[in-house]
Design a protein around this motif. Structure first.
Motif, PDB file in Angstrom:
ATOM      1  N   LEU A   1       0.855  -1.185   0.000  1.00 17.51           N
ATOM      2  CA  LEU A   1       0.000   0.000   0.000  1.00 17.51           C
ATOM      3  C   LEU A   1       0.889   1.233   0.000  1.00 17.51           C
ATOM      4  O   LEU A   1       1.695   1.412   0.925  1.00 17.51           O
ATOM      5  CB  LEU A   1      -0.875   0.030   1.260  1.00 17.51           C
ATOM      6  N   ARG A   2       0.765   2.042  -1.000  1.00 20.56           N
ATOM      7  CA  ARG A   2       1.477   3.327  -1.003  1.00 20.56           C
ATOM      8  C   ARG A   2       0.508   4.332  -0.390  1.00 20.56           C
ATOM      9  O   ARG A   2      -0.594   4.545  -0.930  1.00 20.56           O
ATOM     10  CB  ARG A   2       1.870   3.700  -2.423  1.00 20.56           C
ATOM     11  N   VAL A   3       0.895   4.916   0.738  1.00 14.32           N
ATOM     12  CA  VAL A   3      -0.057   5.717   1.512  1.00 14.32           C
ATOM     13  C   VAL A   3       0.470   7.116   1.829  1.00 14.32           C
ATOM     14  O   VAL A   3       1.678   7.356   1.852  1.00 14.32           O
ATOM     15  CB  VAL A   3      -0.418   5.018   2.857  1.00 14.32           C
ATOM     16  N   ALA A   4      -0.486   8.003   2.073  1.00 22.00           N
ATOM     17  CA  ALA A   4      -0.189   9.299   2.678  1.00 22.00           C
ATOM     18  C   ALA A   4      -0.577   9.168   4.146  1.00 22.00           C
ATOM     19  O   ALA A   4      -1.763   9.014   4.461  1.00 22.00           O
ATOM     20  CB  ALA A   4      -0.981  10.404   1.999  1.00 22.00           C
ATOM     21  N   GLN A   5       0.415   9.185   5.005  1.00 20.45           N
ATOM     22  CA  GLN A   5       0.185   8.989   6.441  1.00 20.45           C
ATOM     23  C   GLN A   5      -0.057  10.338   7.113  1.00 20.45           C
ATOM     24  O   GLN A   5       0.788  11.228   7.051  1.00 20.45           O
ATOM     25  CB  GLN A   5       1.410   8.309   7.068  1.00 20.45           C
ATOM     26  N   THR A   6      -1.202  10.471   7.763  1.00 14.47           N
ATOM     27  CA  THR A   6      -1.424  11.640   8.612  1.00 14.47           C
ATOM     28  C   THR A   6      -0.660  11.440   9.908  1.00 14.47           C
ATOM     29  O   THR A   6      -0.852  10.421  10.579  1.00 14.47           O
ATOM     30  CB  THR A   6      -2.927  11.790   8.924  1.00 14.47           C
ATOM     31  N   GLY A   7       0.216  12.369  10.252  1.00 11.86           N
ATOM     32  CA  GLY A   7       0.966  12.269  11.506  1.00 11.86           C
ATOM     33  C   GLY A   7       1.924  11.107  11.502  1.00 11.86           C
ATOM     34  O   GLY A   7       2.743  10.966  10.598  1.00 11.86           O
ATOM     35  N   VAL A   8       1.822  10.261  12.526  1.00 10.99           N
ATOM     36  CA  VAL A   8       2.774   9.169  12.713  1.00 10.99           C
ATOM     37  C   VAL A   8       2.062   7.821  12.560  1.00 10.99           C
ATOM     38  O   VAL A   8       0.867   7.705  12.817  1.00 10.99           O
ATOM     39  CB  VAL A   8       3.439   9.251  14.106  1.00 10.99           C
ATOM     40  N   THR A   9       2.816   6.815  12.160  1.00  7.80           N
ATOM     41  CA  THR A   9       2.236   5.487  11.977  1.00  7.80           C
ATOM     42  C   THR A   9       2.167   4.701  13.273  1.00  7.80           C
ATOM     43  O   THR A   9       1.171   4.038  13.568  1.00  7.80           O
ATOM     44  CB  THR A   9       3.076   4.683  10.965  1.00  7.80           C
ATOM     45  N   CYS A  10       3.239   4.772  14.055  1.00  8.15           N
ATOM     46  CA  CYS A  10       3.408   3.835  15.176  1.00  8.15           C
ATOM     47  C   CYS A  10       2.702   4.302  16.440  1.00  8.15           C
ATOM     48  O   CYS A  10       2.699   5.501  16.751  1.00  8.15           O
ATOM     49  CB  CYS A  10       4.897   3.635  15.437  1.00  8.15           C
ATOM     50  N   HIS A  11       2.154   3.329  17.175  1.00  5.97           N
ATOM     51  CA  HIS A  11       1.460   3.654  18.430  1.00  5.97           C
ATOM     52  C   HIS A  11       2.415   4.204  19.475  1.00  5.97           C
ATOM     53  O   HIS A  11       1.993   4.746  20.492  1.00  5.97           O
ATOM     54  CB  HIS A  11       0.737   2.421  18.976  1.00  5.97           C
ATOM     55  N   THR A  12       3.747   4.070  19.222  1.00  2.33           N
ATOM     56  CA  THR A  12       4.747   4.648  20.131  1.00  2.33           C
ATOM     57  C   THR A  12       4.994   6.121  19.822  1.00  2.33           C
ATOM     58  O   THR A  12       5.803   6.761  20.492  1.00  2.33           O
ATOM     59  CB  THR A  12       6.092   3.907  20.008  1.00  2.33           C
ATOM     60  N   GLY A  13       4.348   6.627  18.775  1.00  2.00           N
ATOM     61  CA  GLY A  13       4.508   8.030  18.412  1.00  2.00           C
ATOM     62  C   GLY A  13       5.630   8.275  17.407  1.00  2.00           C
ATOM     63  O   GLY A  13       6.012   9.418  17.169  1.00  2.00           O
ATOM     64  N   ARG A  14       6.133   7.178  16.844  1.00  2.00           N
ATOM     65  CA  ARG A  14       7.199   7.318  15.849  1.00  2.00           C
ATOM     66  C   ARG A  14       6.622   7.243  14.439  1.00  2.00           C
ATOM     67  O   ARG A  14       5.580   6.647  14.204  1.00  2.00           O
ATOM     68  CB  ARG A  14       8.252   6.235  16.044  1.00  2.00           C
ATOM     69  N   ARG A  15       7.362   7.829  13.517  1.00  2.00           N
ATOM     70  CA  ARG A  15       6.961   7.910  12.108  1.00  2.00           C
ATOM     71  C   ARG A  15       6.689   6.540  11.517  1.00  2.00           C
ATOM     72  O   ARG A  15       5.765   6.360  10.737  1.00  2.00           O
ATOM     73  CB  ARG A  15       8.111   8.605  11.359  1.00  2.00           C
ATOM     74  N   SER A  16       7.548   5.552  11.866  1.00  2.00           N
ATOM     75  CA  SER A  16       7.438   4.191  11.338  1.00  2.00           C
ATOM     76  C   SER A  16       7.506   3.208  12.490  1.00  2.00           C
ATOM     77  O   SER A  16       8.146   3.473  13.519  1.00  2.00           O
ATOM     78  CB  SER A  16       8.609   3.941  10.367  1.00  2.00           C
ATOM     79  N   CYS A  17       6.859   2.045  12.304  1.00  2.00           N
ATOM     80  CA  CYS A  17       6.959   0.990  13.320  1.00  2.00           C
ATOM     81  C   CYS A  17       8.342   0.322  13.315  1.00  2.00           C
ATOM     82  O   CYS A  17       8.705  -0.337  14.290  1.00  2.00           O
ATOM     83  CB  CYS A  17       5.881  -0.065  13.077  1.00  2.00           C
ATOM     84  N   PHE A  18       9.082   0.499  12.234  1.00  2.00           N
ATOM     85  CA  PHE A  18      10.404  -0.141  12.132  1.00  2.00           C
ATOM     86  C   PHE A  18      11.475   0.811  12.667  1.00  2.00           C
ATOM     87  O   PHE A  18      12.310   1.295  11.909  1.00  2.00           O
ATOM     88  CB  PHE A  18      10.680  -0.545  10.684  1.00  2.00           C
TER      89      PHE A  18
END
Lengths: 139, 139
Positions: free
Chosen positions: A97-114
């Motif tokens: 999925l190529r997405v436009a992410q609003t804000g951050v992805t990760c529940h830890t508050g980081r941009r990416s879960c990785f």
């Protein structure tokens, strides 16, 4: 393929649904990638209903294996993902999925879960916390 | 973490192995991403042995679910993946491999396995065939 059928505003994705090989649990892994910079943001699972809803609404919906429910990404936190492009691999058993992410992805508050990397045999956090999780989830 | 132990040239990745949550089949999904341009190349699976070998050798090794064997990517085709960086997600249940891909990733001769995109309700091939699969697999 469905040229003789009436077109909906958001056409039913029959061409795609025919290609997807859902596993024996009825799920397919879906990788979310930032459409602007190529960052891999997360990997989660979709069943047929989650994929259909995602394509219909343009907003990414996964299947939560732990809760056993549709998981409308960002429903609680507001950190939604808008689908910009959808790709499927050669075996038909993984989605990108190529997405436009609003804000951050990760529940830890980081941009990416990785955000954890193996460096010199140890694990290092390589991404900053950009949002306080308590603000995202009202904790 | 293992500071009191003798260091190997390639240290045993205990710190990582402790974090990885293998599923009930003993597998974890691993996403391969081109470390230069961020292209998502493929998704496959690793068991503990495949992950250990990848870290030891620096060359990516998956677990083939269809063949039930270690799958040293590129062993037949020569299209190997050198591991440049390894990341793990917040849940510990997905790996992200940043790799240097020799040649092409896909057995179809394309750069990435994600070469089919949903466009206007239809599936389109969006990547060219760069290598003749017969050259890669001696078919």
């Amino acid at each position: 393929m469905s040229t003789s059928k009436t077109r909906e505003t958001h056409p039913a994705p029959e061409a795609l649904l025919k290609l997807v090989k859902f596993d024996d649990r009825g799920l397919v892994p879906a990788i979310a990638q930032d459409h602007r910079n190529g960052d891999v943001l997360m990997m989660a699972w979709m069943n047929r209903a989650a994929l259909s809803e995602t394509l219909r609404s343009g907003q990414v919906c996964y299947w939560s294996r732990s809760r056993g429910t549709l998981w409308r990404k960002g429903e609680t936190s507001g950190q939604v993902q808008h689908l910009k492009d959808l790709r499927i691999d050669c075996d038909g058993d993984t989605l990108l999925l190529r997405v436009a992410q609003t804000g951050v992805t990760c529940h830890t508050g980081r941009r990416s879960c990785f955000y954890r990397a193996l460096r010199g045999g140890e694990i290092e956090d390589i991404l900053p916390v950009e949002r306080d999780p308590r603000d995202l989830y009202g904790g």
